[in-house]
Design a protein around this motif. Structure first.
Motif, short mmCIF file in Angstrom:
data_model
loop_
_atom_site.label_atom_id
_atom_site.label_comp_id
_atom_site.label_asym_id
_atom_site.label_seq_id
_atom_site.Cartn_x
_atom_site.Cartn_y
_atom_site.Cartn_z
N ALA A 60 0.83 -1.21 0.00
CA ALA A 60 0.00 0.00 0.00
C ALA A 60 0.86 1.26 0.00
CB ALA A 60 -0.93 -0.01 1.21
N THR A 61 1.93 1.25 0.78
CA THR A 61 2.80 2.43 0.85
C THR A 61 3.46 2.71 -0.49
OG1 THR A 61 3.22 2.00 3.20
CG2 THR A 61 4.76 3.46 2.08
N LEU A 62 3.84 1.65 -1.20
CA LEU A 62 4.48 1.82 -2.51
C LEU A 62 3.47 2.04 -3.64
CD1 LEU A 62 7.25 -0.92 -2.13
CD2 LEU A 62 7.53 1.58 -1.95
N GLY A 63 2.17 1.99 -3.31
CA GLY A 63 1.14 2.29 -4.29
C GLY A 63 0.68 1.13 -5.13
N ASN A 68 -10.06 0.82 0.60
CA ASN A 68 -11.04 1.73 1.18
C ASN A 68 -10.70 1.90 2.66
OD1 ASN A 68 -13.38 2.63 2.59
ND2 ASN A 68 -14.66 2.04 0.85
N ALA A 69 -10.25 3.08 3.05
CA ALA A 69 -9.81 3.33 4.43
C ALA A 69 -10.94 3.10 5.43
CB ALA A 69 -9.26 4.75 4.56
N LYS A 70 -12.14 3.46 5.06
CA LYS A 70 -13.29 3.28 5.97
C LYS A 70 -13.53 1.79 6.23
CE LYS A 70 -16.92 4.65 8.27
NZ LYS A 70 -16.74 5.17 9.62
N ILE A 72 -11.29 -0.59 6.12
CA ILE A 72 -10.21 -1.08 6.98
C ILE A 72 -10.46 -0.68 8.43
CG2 ILE A 72 -7.72 -0.91 7.46
CD1 ILE A 72 -8.53 -2.61 4.98
N GLU A 73 -10.96 0.54 8.65
CA GLU A 73 -11.29 0.98 10.01
C GLU A 73 -12.36 0.09 10.64
OE1 GLU A 73 -12.39 5.10 10.07
OE2 GLU A 73 -10.49 5.73 9.18
N ILE A 74 -13.22 -0.47 9.82
CA ILE A 74 -14.26 -1.40 10.32
C ILE A 74 -13.67 -2.79 10.54
CG2 ILE A 74 -16.40 -2.59 9.64
CD1 ILE A 74 -17.19 0.10 8.24
N LEU A 75 -12.82 -3.23 9.62
CA LEU A 75 -12.27 -4.59 9.70
C LEU A 75 -11.27 -4.77 10.85
CD1 LEU A 75 -11.77 -5.52 5.93
CD2 LEU A 75 -13.51 -6.36 7.52
N ILE A 76 -10.55 -3.73 11.23
CA ILE A 76 -9.57 -3.87 12.31
C ILE A 76 -10.24 -4.30 13.61
CG2 ILE A 76 -7.96 -2.58 13.79
CD1 ILE A 76 -6.88 -1.26 11.21
N PRO A 77 -11.30 -3.63 14.08
CA PRO A 77 -11.95 -4.14 15.30
C PRO A 77 -12.60 -5.51 15.11
CG PRO A 77 -13.07 -2.16 14.51
CD PRO A 77 -11.86 -2.34 13.67
N VAL A 78 -12.98 -5.83 13.88
CA VAL A 78 -13.53 -7.17 13.62
C VAL A 78 -12.45 -8.23 13.88
CG1 VAL A 78 -14.40 -8.71 11.80
CG2 VAL A 78 -15.33 -6.41 12.03
N THR A 79 -11.21 -7.94 13.51
CA THR A 79 -10.12 -8.90 13.77
C THR A 79 -9.93 -9.12 15.27
OG1 THR A 79 -8.33 -7.24 13.77
CG2 THR A 79 -8.89 -8.24 11.65
N ILE A 80 -10.05 -8.04 16.04
CA ILE A 80 -9.92 -8.15 17.49
C ILE A 80 -11.08 -8.96 18.06
CG2 ILE A 80 -9.80 -6.86 19.67
CD1 ILE A 80 -8.78 -4.45 17.93
N LEU A 81 -12.28 -8.67 17.57
CA LEU A 81 -13.47 -9.36 18.05
C LEU A 81 -13.41 -10.85 17.75
CD1 LEU A 81 -16.06 -8.61 19.51
CD2 LEU A 81 -17.13 -8.18 17.30
N ILE A 115 -4.67 -6.99 7.19
CA ILE A 115 -5.65 -5.91 7.39
C ILE A 115 -5.02 -4.76 8.18
CG2 ILE A 115 -7.85 -5.32 8.51
CD1 ILE A 115 -8.67 -8.30 7.88
N HIS A 116 -4.33 -5.09 9.28
CA HIS A 116 -3.72 -4.04 10.10
C HIS A 116 -2.64 -3.28 9.34
CE1 HIS A 116 -5.33 -4.85 14.27
NE2 HIS A 116 -5.81 -5.88 13.58
N GLY A 117 -1.94 -3.96 8.44
CA GLY A 117 -0.91 -3.31 7.64
C GLY A 117 -1.48 -2.19 6.77
N LEU A 118 -2.67 -2.41 6.25
CA LEU A 118 -3.32 -1.36 5.47
C LEU A 118 -3.66 -0.17 6.35
CD1 LEU A 118 -5.63 -3.57 3.22
CD2 LEU A 118 -3.52 -2.40 2.55
#
Length: 196
Positions: A60-63, A68-70, A72-81, A115-118
């Protein structure tokens, strides 16, 4: 200080940033089922997670990857859950006799790391700006993140050791409380991201 050292420090201290508390909660959930004596297994889990997030962070950093940032913001807590729910389901079970249950956490940690890397990548892209050689910076940042994670894991395992040995809390109860707390935080974060 060299560029490598700078990005190593940035990666290390990024883990302790309170804006990245979701990462800390994920590490808490990841470590909850393990005792200090199982530290090698925990290091393997954390390294699996680091490998996963290093891949997507670099892409992602290298393009090479758009996301979709939104989402990813939803998926990160899903991984924790999911991690917390798996812990709750397996609390009190002896997973050493189940090879699939032994390998599954490493696989999930690597997948969840993707997911967290994104999630990390937008932060790192801002830091890099128009860097002409981001490979060294990416490597240094990821090593810093791994070192920071290992320090956090050591603290979690130490606290667990004290609670399990000195206070004599049952291991099953420790897993239930820690995983329940991590899952609760993840649920709140998920609801905030869904409604925000």
């Amino acid at each position: 200080m060299s560029v490598f050292q700078t990005y190593l420090q940035l990666g290390f201290f990024h883990i302790f940033n309170l804006q990245a508390y979701d990462h800390l909660v994920f590490l808490l959930a990841l470590c909850a089922p393990y005792a200090a004596a199982e530290w090698r297994r925990v290091v393997a889990l954390v390294t699996s997670f680091t490998i996963g997030h290093s891949i997507t962070l670099a892409l992602a950093t290298l393009g090479f990857v758009q996301y979709n940032a939104k989402l990813i913001e939803i998926l990160i807590p899903v991984t924790i859950l999911i991690t917390s729910l798996l812990n709750l389901r397996q609390a009190g079970l002896d997973t050493r006799r189940e090879p699939l249950l032994w390998a599954l956490p490493n696989l999930l940690a690597a997948v969840f790391g993707l997911i967290h890397g994104l999630g990390f990548s937008s932060y790192l892209r801002e830091l890099l700006g128009q860097s002409s050689r981001p490979v060294a910076e990416l490597l240094a940042f990821n090593i810093g993140v791994e070192l920071g994670q290992l320090l956090i894991v050591a603290v979690i395992l130490l606290v667990g050791f004290v609670v399990l040995r000195a206070v004599r809390v049952a291991r099953r109860d420790w897993i239930l409380v820690v995983s329940g707390a991590a899952g609760g935080i993840a649920l709140v974060l998920l609801l905030q991201n869904l409604t925000g």
